[in-house]
Design a protein around this motif. Structure first.
Motif, mmCIF file in Angstrom:
data_model
loop_
_atom_site.group_PDB
_atom_site.id
_atom_site.type_symbol
_atom_site.label_atom_id
_atom_site.label_comp_id
_atom_site.label_asym_id
_atom_site.label_seq_id
_atom_site.Cartn_x
_atom_site.Cartn_y
_atom_site.Cartn_z
ATOM 1 N N ALA A 23 0.760 -1.203 0.167
ATOM 2 C CA ALA A 23 0.024 -0.088 -0.102
ATOM 3 C C ALA A 23 0.922 1.322 0.054
ATOM 4 C CB ALA A 23 -0.899 -0.153 1.292
ATOM 5 N N LEU A 24 0.624 2.178 -0.692
ATOM 6 C CA LEU A 24 1.159 3.501 -0.961
ATOM 7 C C LEU A 24 -0.027 4.436 -0.706
ATOM 8 C CD1 LEU A 24 3.395 5.579 -1.514
ATOM 9 C CD2 LEU A 24 2.925 5.015 -3.995
ATOM 10 N N LEU A 25 0.032 5.510 0.397
ATOM 11 C CA LEU A 25 -0.796 6.537 0.606
ATOM 12 C C LEU A 25 0.145 7.831 0.384
ATOM 13 C CD1 LEU A 25 -2.996 8.077 1.609
ATOM 14 C CD2 LEU A 25 -2.305 7.750 4.039
ATOM 15 N N ARG A 26 -0.319 8.815 -0.410
ATOM 16 C CA ARG A 26 0.228 10.017 -0.536
ATOM 17 C C ARG A 26 -0.587 11.147 0.013
ATOM 18 N NH1 ARG A 26 1.056 7.670 -6.227
ATOM 19 N NH2 ARG A 26 3.191 7.435 -6.294
ATOM 20 N N LEU A 27 0.133 11.890 0.768
ATOM 21 C CA LEU A 27 -0.637 13.006 1.424
ATOM 22 C C LEU A 27 -0.387 14.332 0.518
ATOM 23 C CD1 LEU A 27 0.186 12.327 5.052
ATOM 24 C CD2 LEU A 27 -1.833 11.439 3.740
ATOM 25 N N ARG A 28 -1.196 15.272 0.816
ATOM 26 C CA ARG A 28 -1.194 16.512 -0.001
ATOM 27 C C ARG A 28 0.005 17.329 0.357
ATOM 28 N NH1 ARG A 28 -5.472 20.931 1.619
ATOM 29 N NH2 ARG A 28 -5.116 21.193 3.983
ATOM 30 N N ASP A 29 0.631 17.052 1.549
ATOM 31 C CA ASP A 29 2.050 17.638 2.001
ATOM 32 C C ASP A 29 3.054 17.016 1.264
ATOM 33 O OD1 ASP A 29 2.408 15.425 3.562
ATOM 34 O OD2 ASP A 29 2.614 16.329 5.255
ATOM 35 N N GLY A 30 2.976 15.970 0.317
ATOM 36 C CA GLY A 30 4.014 15.294 -0.470
ATOM 37 C C GLY A 30 4.616 14.213 0.495
ATOM 38 N N GLU A 32 4.724 10.477 1.756
ATOM 39 C CA GLU A 32 4.302 9.218 1.201
ATOM 40 C C GLU A 32 4.687 8.093 2.312
ATOM 41 O OE1 GLU A 32 6.443 7.849 -2.230
ATOM 42 O OE2 GLU A 32 5.443 9.229 -3.512
ATOM 43 N N LEU A 33 3.528 7.368 2.595
ATOM 44 C CA LEU A 33 3.429 6.318 3.776
ATOM 45 C C LEU A 33 3.428 5.114 2.975
ATOM 46 C CD1 LEU A 33 1.164 7.833 6.346
ATOM 47 C CD2 LEU A 33 3.760 7.945 6.319
ATOM 48 N N ARG A 34 4.109 3.929 3.362
ATOM 49 C CA ARG A 34 4.125 2.773 2.791
ATOM 50 C C ARG A 34 3.992 1.576 3.732
ATOM 51 N NH1 ARG A 34 6.452 3.226 -2.470
ATOM 52 N NH2 ARG A 34 7.378 5.429 -2.783
ATOM 53 N N SER A 35 3.147 0.632 3.141
ATOM 54 C CA SER A 35 2.862 -0.659 4.064
ATOM 55 C C SER A 35 2.936 -1.822 3.397
ATOM 56 C CB SER A 35 1.746 -0.382 4.604
ATOM 57 O OG SER A 35 1.472 -1.500 5.548
ATOM 58 N N GLN A 67 0.665 4.383 11.185
ATOM 59 C CA GLN A 67 1.702 5.427 10.612
ATOM 60 C C GLN A 67 1.181 6.901 10.593
ATOM 61 O OE1 GLN A 67 4.159 4.479 7.117
ATOM 62 N NE2 GLN A 67 3.243 2.291 7.325
ATOM 63 N N LEU A 68 -0.398 6.937 10.056
ATOM 64 C CA LEU A 68 -0.985 8.208 10.260
ATOM 65 C C LEU A 68 -1.272 8.783 11.546
ATOM 66 C CD1 LEU A 68 -3.582 8.277 7.547
ATOM 67 C CD2 LEU A 68 -1.924 9.686 7.508
ATOM 68 N N LEU A 69 -1.537 8.033 12.500
ATOM 69 C CA LEU A 69 -1.823 8.474 13.956
ATOM 70 C C LEU A 69 -0.374 8.935 14.340
ATOM 71 C CD1 LEU A 69 -4.268 5.613 15.183
ATOM 72 C CD2 LEU A 69 -4.560 8.108 14.868
ATOM 73 N N ASP A 70 0.631 8.299 14.089
ATOM 74 C CA ASP A 70 1.956 8.628 14.592
ATOM 75 C C ASP A 70 2.243 9.778 14.124
ATOM 76 O OD1 ASP A 70 2.353 6.133 16.257
ATOM 77 O OD2 ASP A 70 3.519 5.219 14.840
ATOM 78 N N LYS A 71 2.269 10.189 12.714
ATOM 79 C CA LYS A 71 2.737 11.366 12.098
ATOM 80 C C LYS A 71 1.679 12.487 12.743
ATOM 81 C CE LYS A 71 2.887 13.279 7.338
ATOM 82 N NZ LYS A 71 2.226 14.850 7.760
ATOM 83 N N ALA A 72 0.211 12.401 13.043
ATOM 84 C CA ALA A 72 -0.312 13.377 13.600
ATOM 85 C C ALA A 72 0.145 13.571 14.816
ATOM 86 C CB ALA A 72 -1.924 13.053 13.274
ATOM 87 N N ALA A 73 0.335 12.741 15.716
ATOM 88 C CA ALA A 73 0.827 12.662 17.033
ATOM 89 C C ALA A 73 2.241 13.789 17.253
ATOM 90 C CB ALA A 73 0.853 11.638 17.697
ATOM 91 N N GLY A 74 3.115 13.239 16.135
ATOM 92 C CA GLY A 74 4.256 13.950 16.198
ATOM 93 C C GLY A 74 4.217 15.555 15.775
ATOM 94 N N GLU A 75 3.220 15.963 14.796
ATOM 95 C CA GLU A 75 3.054 17.246 14.372
ATOM 96 C C GLU A 75 2.313 18.034 15.689
ATOM 97 O OE1 GLU A 75 0.730 16.618 10.784
ATOM 98 O OE2 GLU A 75 2.569 16.197 9.550
ATOM 99 N N ILE A 76 1.488 17.347 16.310
ATOM 100 C CA ILE A 76 0.980 17.984 17.610
ATOM 101 C C ILE A 76 2.033 18.335 18.403
ATOM 102 C CG2 ILE A 76 -0.649 17.924 19.393
ATOM 103 C CD1 ILE A 76 -2.407 16.184 17.463
#
Length: 88
Positions: A23-30, A32-35, A67-76
């Protein structure tokens, strides 16, 4: 209201009793998360490739969720300087 989108790509590789999903997820900030994940069929189970794809995809998407939860937590944490525990 602004409408934005994310793009998810899912690819499968099947080899007899094993299905692998990438799986590859591309976010609008550029970002890319892969699994990667897999599903295995027991010898007595019927050959149903769609079921293997669904299980492997669900597992890969579950990892993307983490991965998204970890990314969001890091940004907060970066903006508040406080520890965050983002749970699903």
């Amino acid at each position: 209201m602004q409408i934005v989108g994310w793009h998810v790509e899912m690819e499968f590789k099947e080899d007899g009793k094993r299905t692998e999903a990438a799986a590859l997820l591309r976010l609008r900030d550029g970002t890319e998360l892969r699994s990667h994940a897999h599903a295995s069929r027991y010898p007595d189970d019927p050959d149903q490739p769609a079921v293997g794809e669904e299980l492997a995809a669900a597992r890969a998407l579950t990892d993307l969720t983490r991965q998204l939860l970890d990314k969001a937590a890091g940004e907060i944490e970066s903006s508040t300087s406080r520890p965050v525990h983002a749970l699903a």
